[in-house]
Enzyme design. Sequence first.
Site, short mmCIF file in Angstrom:
data_model
loop_
_atom_site.label_atom_id
_atom_site.label_comp_id
_atom_site.label_asym_id
_atom_site.label_seq_id
_atom_site.Cartn_x
_atom_site.Cartn_y
_atom_site.Cartn_z
N ALA A 13 -46.38 45.65 -5.05
CA ALA A 13 -45.47 45.74 -4.06
C ALA A 13 -44.07 46.34 -4.73
O ALA A 13 -43.80 47.10 -3.73
CB ALA A 13 -45.12 44.38 -3.94
N SER A 16 -49.94 42.69 -11.87
CA SER A 16 -50.37 42.12 -11.34
C SER A 16 -50.05 42.05 -9.49
O SER A 16 -49.51 43.63 -9.68
CB SER A 16 -48.91 41.29 -11.36
OG SER A 16 -47.91 41.64 -11.34
N LYS A 17 -50.13 41.75 -8.79
CA LYS A 17 -49.70 42.08 -7.22
C LYS A 17 -48.65 42.69 -7.14
O LYS A 17 -47.84 42.81 -6.42
CB LYS A 17 -50.32 40.60 -6.28
CG LYS A 17 -49.77 39.41 -6.72
CD LYS A 17 -50.59 39.14 -4.95
CE LYS A 17 -49.66 37.82 -5.20
NZ LYS A 17 -49.96 36.22 -5.00
N ARG A 18 -47.46 41.77 -8.56
CA ARG A 18 -46.07 41.89 -7.61
C ARG A 18 -45.73 43.59 -8.03
O ARG A 18 -45.09 44.18 -7.83
CB ARG A 18 -45.01 41.35 -8.44
CG ARG A 18 -43.86 39.60 -8.23
CD ARG A 18 -44.19 39.05 -9.41
NE ARG A 18 -44.50 37.68 -8.96
CZ ARG A 18 -45.52 37.13 -8.77
NH1 ARG A 18 -46.52 37.51 -10.72
NH2 ARG A 18 -46.39 35.73 -8.00
#
Length: 508
Positions: free
Chosen positions: A268, A263-265
Amino acid sequence: MIKKVRVRFAPSPTGGLHLGGVRTVLYNYLFAKKNQGDFIVRIEDTDQTRFVEGAEKYIFDCLKWCGLEPDESPIHGGPCGPYRQSERKSIYLQYAHQLIEQGNAYYAFDTPEELEKMRSDFKTTENPSPQYDAKVRMKMKNSLTLPAEKVKELIASGTRYVIRIKMPEYETIRFHDLIHHEVSFDSSLVDDKVLLKADGMPTYHLAVVVDDYLMGITHAFRGEEWLSSAPVHILLWKYLFGLGNMPQWAHLPLILGPNGKLSKRDGAKYGFPVYAMNWTDPRTNEFTEGFKEKGFLPEAFINLLAMLGWNGGTEQEIFTMEELIDHFSIERVHKSGAKFDFDKAKWFNQEWIRKIPVKEYAFFIKSLFNEKNIPVQDEAFFIQVLELVKDRCMLLTDFVEQAQYFFTAPDKLDKDAVLPKWDASKKEFFELYCQTLESLKVWDVSSIETLFKNLAAEKNIKPGELQLPLRIMLVGAKFGPAVFVIAQMIGKEATVDRIKKGLNIFSQ
Ligand code: GLU
């Protein structure tokens, strides 16, 4: 007659383009090119509530950067347009009506409150979130339960309605998937999905089937997350166009991060990019980093994505696009999820940095230099420097640190690397070296080095002990190519200046 291969990528313009999305594009593209087919991009924007300004342009920018140009799209044109579903609204209605006439769909007039009530009335411990399905539909307000006259009346009076598919009960829906082979679903577990919304727009389910048919799609490759929607699509194909016309399916494995689906999380959290290019969500201003801006070459990005879930059956890992087109086969795509490993991704990039002539990516590094106000005047010199340091770079962004001291004096010197062993004799050595360098006639690597070694011998200091301080003076830190090569390249004036500055700093 064998049909021409036609594949499609059908993104919804709702945000950034995840690397899984680019891999879907890539596998479609490779398959199309290998089979002399067409690659189509269709924008699936029927859900107006999820529309995001700029997302469509961003998708095309990403595809351009990756070198995955469509043959047909809203931008490239083509014979089956329009390629934006929002511009095809009038097409879908007749198919929804056809389904109603055939008894495969029905009008549903339930209000949001009535739907809410159904969800709470039918809720049990075994069924905590009841769906609008065969068990429920006959208790709701729809054309299956209301008299025909009433239905006509409601429609004529402008009552809001949706059209739902009537899922058959207890039917096994089977289809062949090129990766998962035989797949089957129990129709009773699937709800009566909405096909046409109250605003007259089709949902994804109806639009995807109608458009795949009208656009002559022969192979539909998409992410595994769509597998659960497949039974609805298979039935729609059966009801509307016949299973014989249906494309061949392949549901591509998920890309996994450190904790399940990437996921984009994760990006990050672990500091790696997840999108193809930088993306800032205009609604929330949330920023997600892209592979491009992180310093990946498109060739490397494509190569690493190709290997995320596919292999060519040999040890070969580095592939050009042409080689991928040559070797690709959808049957070799793995069934299970592919784990994304950022270190491996960087390894691919490093290999490509070495493989491609620096001239081809120098413009990108130059833009990074410009951003940092590092002056680059001489193009040939710039290329020479990049060539010299490229083996030390895994990302294009690494070139900034690895090359900037060729253009500008370091603003900080790693004193800790020098001071513990700094003494008066070394100070004296560098003062003398500096003076003699100033009068050196021929500025080449061997003269600079010979002078250094002779002087060290004269002063009875091991040259190895003097090279580190010299490197710190010229570079600022303990890295870089051979130190005399650096001196030769930055020139006499800069070398002398930096030694003087270093002497000052170390002798305080
Ligand atoms: N519009 C869907 C998406 O956003 C397309 C799925 C499919 O390829 O059928 O990914």
